[in-house]
Design a protein around this motif. Structure first.
Motif, mmCIF file in Angstrom:
data_model
loop_
_atom_site.group_PDB
_atom_site.id
_atom_site.type_symbol
_atom_site.label_atom_id
_atom_site.label_comp_id
_atom_site.label_asym_id
_atom_site.label_seq_id
_atom_site.Cartn_x
_atom_site.Cartn_y
_atom_site.Cartn_z
ATOM 1 N N UNK A 4 0.802 -1.215 0.000
ATOM 2 C CA UNK A 4 0.000 0.000 0.000
ATOM 3 C C UNK A 4 0.833 1.262 0.000
ATOM 4 N N UNK A 5 2.125 1.124 -0.267
ATOM 5 C CA UNK A 5 3.000 2.297 -0.313
ATOM 6 C C UNK A 5 2.992 2.956 -1.680
ATOM 7 N N UNK A 6 4.070 3.668 -1.984
ATOM 8 C CA UNK A 6 4.170 4.410 -3.238
ATOM 9 C C UNK A 6 5.168 3.784 -4.207
ATOM 10 N N UNK A 7 5.844 2.717 -3.796
ATOM 11 C CA UNK A 7 6.911 2.142 -4.612
ATOM 12 C C UNK A 7 6.373 1.007 -5.484
ATOM 13 N N UNK A 8 6.628 1.093 -6.786
ATOM 14 C CA UNK A 8 6.178 0.050 -7.694
ATOM 15 C C UNK A 8 6.815 -1.287 -7.307
ATOM 16 N N UNK A 9 6.016 -2.348 -7.400
ATOM 17 C CA UNK A 9 6.499 -3.703 -7.104
ATOM 18 C C UNK A 9 6.074 -4.604 -8.259
ATOM 19 N N UNK A 10 7.048 -4.971 -9.094
ATOM 20 C CA UNK A 10 6.782 -5.674 -10.339
ATOM 21 C C UNK A 10 6.799 -7.184 -10.111
ATOM 22 N N UNK A 11 5.783 -7.865 -10.633
ATOM 23 C CA UNK A 11 5.745 -9.322 -10.661
ATOM 24 C C UNK A 11 5.818 -9.781 -12.109
ATOM 25 N N UNK A 12 6.028 -11.077 -12.317
ATOM 26 C CA UNK A 12 6.155 -11.576 -13.684
ATOM 27 C C UNK A 12 4.869 -11.397 -14.483
ATOM 28 N N UNK A 13 3.742 -11.314 -13.801
ATOM 29 C CA UNK A 13 2.483 -11.080 -14.497
ATOM 30 C C UNK A 13 2.426 -9.728 -15.177
ATOM 31 N N UNK A 14 3.308 -8.812 -14.759
ATOM 32 C CA UNK A 14 3.327 -7.472 -15.351
ATOM 33 C C UNK A 14 4.407 -7.316 -16.416
ATOM 34 N N UNK A 15 5.151 -8.383 -16.663
ATOM 35 C CA UNK A 15 6.142 -8.373 -17.743
ATOM 36 C C UNK A 15 5.449 -8.848 -19.009
ATOM 37 N N UNK A 16 5.085 -7.916 -19.844
ATOM 38 C CA UNK A 16 4.316 -8.229 -21.052
ATOM 39 C C UNK A 16 4.918 -7.522 -22.265
ATOM 40 N N UNK A 17 6.261 -7.557 -22.363
ATOM 41 C CA UNK A 17 6.966 -6.884 -23.459
ATOM 42 C C UNK A 17 6.514 -5.424 -23.525
ATOM 43 N N UNK A 18 6.571 -4.758 -22.385
ATOM 44 C CA UNK A 18 5.997 -3.424 -22.254
ATOM 45 C C UNK A 18 6.893 -2.518 -21.409
ATOM 46 N N UNK A 19 6.525 -1.249 -21.371
ATOM 47 C CA UNK A 19 7.141 -0.297 -20.445
ATOM 48 C C UNK A 19 6.207 -0.179 -19.250
ATOM 49 N N UNK A 20 6.741 -0.378 -18.066
ATOM 50 C CA UNK A 20 5.915 -0.478 -16.862
ATOM 51 C C UNK A 20 5.919 0.854 -16.117
ATOM 52 N N UNK A 21 4.745 1.479 -16.056
ATOM 53 C CA UNK A 21 4.594 2.747 -15.344
ATOM 54 C C UNK A 21 3.806 2.589 -14.053
ATOM 55 N N UNK A 22 3.141 1.444 -13.898
ATOM 56 C CA UNK A 22 2.336 1.221 -12.701
ATOM 57 C C UNK A 22 2.279 -0.275 -12.434
#
Length: 251
Positions: free
Chosen positions: A53-71
């Motif tokens: 619930x903080x402000x720091x992005x936390x990336x999981x493999x589900x968000x790796x979709x050959x993309x640029x991750x902003x959120x």
């Protein structure tokens, strides 16, 4: 295609069987030698609002979709970063690759600073390998990376195997040009795919409409019609008989 992809005057052996020959003035760079570090992260335990619930992005493999991750779906607190040494913020522009299971080889580039879970391997920006070029190189060699995996039910690669990969690359400025070219070309291809998908959707709708019309209105567009007595069916040709499926099965 021949005009777009011109051959170089001379080639040399890359020393890697599945890469083969590379242009004479290109180099082979070991990822661990050119990236400031190779790292992953961890998954903080669920502890109320202490770690999530903080402000720091936390990336999981589900968000790796050959993309640029902003959120990201979940974000972690500063306390999580403080309490867990393996959880750190990686700089904007870092390239991340999934190491485990069904998502192995999936990629993303951080559009902002971000931490990750333990299944993501992170390579921060390098002065030798342009991050977008590295992204495309890993994308192109995904199957070879999967071939390096081990494990029974689900394939896994580790940070050491990613770090040991040797990347074929020209000088930095040309890497940027190659990446820009691929951005442009893949965007055109993505647009064509989207248009084809829209066309396929319209054709499926037309197919459904043709079938529906044939079985509810018949083939003669000039046939006199009458009310079927069924609200969703509407009118049917005057000489048709509306039968109940229940009645037919009972007989």
């Amino acid at each position: 295609m021949a005009g777009k992809y011109q051959e170089y005057p001379e080639y040399k052996d890359s020393g890697i069987e599945w890469i083969g020959k590379i242009p004479m003035n290109w180099d082979m760079w070991k990822i661990s030698h050119v990236c400031p570090y190779i790292a992953s992260g961890t998954t903080p335990k669920a502890d109320g609002d202490t770690y999530y619930g903080g402000e720091n992005l936390w990336v999981t493999t589900g968000e790796l979709r050959e993309n640029i991750i902003f959120d990201t779906q979940k974000k972690v607190t500063n306390k999580a970063l403080f309490d867990m040494p393996t959880l750190r913020l990686h700089p904007k522009g870092s390239v991340s690759i999934a190491m485990y299971g069904a998502t192995i080889g999936r990629l993303g580039i951080f559009g902002k600073e971000a931490a990750t879970n333990q299944a993501c391997c992170v390579m921060p920006p390098s002065k030798v390998l342009y991050n977008k070029y590295l992204f495309y190189w890993l994308y192109a060699t995904r199957q070879e990376i999967i071939n390096l995996s081990s494990g029974g039910g689900q394939p896994n690669v580790n940070q050491e195997k990613i770090a040991s990969l040797k990347v074929s690359a020209p000088e930095y400025e040309l890497q940027v040009r190659v990446a820009d070219f691929l951005d442009h070309e893949t965007a055109k291809i993505d647009t064509l795919i989207e248009k084809q998908q829209q066309l396929i959707k319209l054709l499926k709708e037309k197919r459904q409409a043709v079938i529906s019309h044939a079985v509810t209105k018949g083939l003669n567009p000039n046939a006199p019609m009458r009310d079927s007595g069924v609200e969703w069916l509407g009118e049917v040709p005057e000489h048709w008989v509306v039968l109940s499926l229940v009645g037919l099965t009972q007989n």
